[in-house]
Design an enzyme around this catalytic site. Structure first.
Site, PDB file in Angstrom:
ATOM      1  N   PHE A 177       0.807  -1.171  -0.019  1.00 16.43           N
ATOM      2  CA  PHE A 177      -0.007  -0.048  -0.002  1.00 16.43           C
ATOM      3  C   PHE A 177       0.782   1.155   0.070  1.00 16.43           C
ATOM      4  CE2 PHE A 177       0.792  -0.780   4.427  1.00 16.43           C
ATOM      5  CZ  PHE A 177       0.708   0.288   5.124  1.00 16.43           C
ATOM      6  N   CYS A 178       0.274   2.417  -0.553  1.00 19.99           N
ATOM      7  CA  CYS A 178       0.990   3.598  -0.519  1.00 19.99           C
ATOM      8  C   CYS A 178      -0.270   4.810  -0.513  1.00 19.99           C
ATOM      9  CB  CYS A 178       1.774   3.686  -1.699  1.00 19.99           C
ATOM     10  SG  CYS A 178       0.639   3.288  -3.230  1.00 19.99           S
ATOM     11  N   MET A 179       0.168   5.814  -0.887  1.00 22.83           N
ATOM     12  CA  MET A 179      -0.678   7.126  -0.866  1.00 22.83           C
ATOM     13  C   MET A 179      -1.835   6.989  -1.544  1.00 22.83           C
ATOM     14  SD  MET A 179      -0.210  11.203  -1.159  1.00 22.83           S
ATOM     15  CE  MET A 179       0.466  10.963  -3.066  1.00 22.83           C
ATOM     16  N   CYS A 184       2.465   1.454  -4.619  1.00 23.62           N
ATOM     17  CA  CYS A 184       2.073  -0.051  -4.393  1.00 23.62           C
ATOM     18  C   CYS A 184       1.683  -0.655  -5.723  1.00 23.62           C
ATOM     19  CB  CYS A 184       0.914  -0.089  -3.277  1.00 23.62           C
ATOM     20  SG  CYS A 184      -0.249   1.178  -3.392  1.00 23.62           S
ATOM     21  N   ILE A 206      -4.113   4.513   0.158  1.00 18.95           N
ATOM     22  CA  ILE A 206      -4.739   4.704   1.354  1.00 18.95           C
ATOM     23  C   ILE A 206      -5.775   5.702   1.112  1.00 18.95           C
ATOM     24  CG2 ILE A 206      -4.121   6.119   3.668  1.00 18.95           C
ATOM     25  CD1 ILE A 206      -1.210   5.126   3.285  1.00 18.95           C
TER      26      ILE A 206
END
EC number: 1.14.-.-
Length: 239
Positions: A177-179, A184, A206
């Site tokens: 996961f990432c922003m 990701c 996210i």
């Protein structure tokens, strides 16, 4: 006061001459008084823009009229004021730098898990390795509870971090996961190609998780690269 609408969006798609899109992007976003950053590269587009709601939607309609971007999906949030100071459209080698040209997300994505499904998995206590692919300073603002953090300082360090930690991921279900989804996605593809068998990417990152769920399982706030600094699970700037 009318809220400012903020969008984050990206798409991996072949762009033969990304420099040819720079002026049209500047013109279309500029005439709508949008501010933010658009990155163009042979591998696709990555953008963060803010402005009036009708201006944002008008720009997206124009962009999606191009077949290459017809299915581009945006993550939305609102702010009381403009979080960007100017409009920039840049041509880059990569829309998210990994320095690993063999990774071509448009050629095939790793499996994705949507926000609602991940929310359910977390509530059920499913055995997952939640892998944070962001930079260490972003992780310090907030991350998923119990997430694995390799303390990378920039995304170009991610491939080496995988090599250093690959054995520990063997046989496990990994959710990267990432922003907003872009890091990701590249990360999940890299891990799958490295031989890690059970890898998912969090669809939309996210921000999409916050948009579509109550943010359960996430501690803190999500760092964003604008003047808002960080957003809570309600997508409001952290007080």
């Amino acid at each position: 006061m009318t809220a400012v609408v903020n969008i984050a969006a990206y798409k991996f798609v072949s762009i033969a001459n990304p420099a040819d899109l720079r002026e049209p992007m500047l013109e279309q976003a500029g005439q709508r008084q949008l501010k933010g950053t658009v990155l163009l590269a042979p591998e696709g587009i990555n953008l963060f823009l803010a402005g009036a709601a009708d201006a944002i939607e008008g720009f997206l309609r124009w962009l999606r009229a191009d077949a290459r971007f017809a299915d581009l999906q945006a993550k939305y949030s609102e702010s009381a004021r403009m979080p960007f100071r100017k409009l920039l459209v840049k041509v880059k080698r990569e829309i998210i730098r990994m320095d690993h040209p063999a990774i071509r997300p448009e050629a095939g994505r790793a499996p994705a898990v949507d926000a609602a499904t991940l929310r359910r998995w977390l509530a059920q206590g499913r055995e997952l390795v939640m892998l944070d692919t962001r930079n260490a300073f972003e992780v310090e603002v907030g991350t998923f509870r119990g997430a694995l953090d390799w303390r990378i300082e920039r995304f170009t360090q991610f491939p080496q971090a995988v090599r250093d930690n690959q054995a520990a991921l063997a046989g496990k279900t990994v959710v990267s996961f990432c922003m907003g989804g872009i890091r990701c996605e590249k990360a999940a593809i890299y891990m799958a190609e490295a031989g890690i068998e059970h890898v998912y990417q969090l669809e939309g990152g996210i921000l999409k998780y916050f948009e579509e769920t109550d943010g359960a399982g996430f501690d803190g706030a999500c760092f964003v690269f604008d003047e808002r600094v960080a957003l809570d699970a309600a997508l409001a700037p952290q007080a």
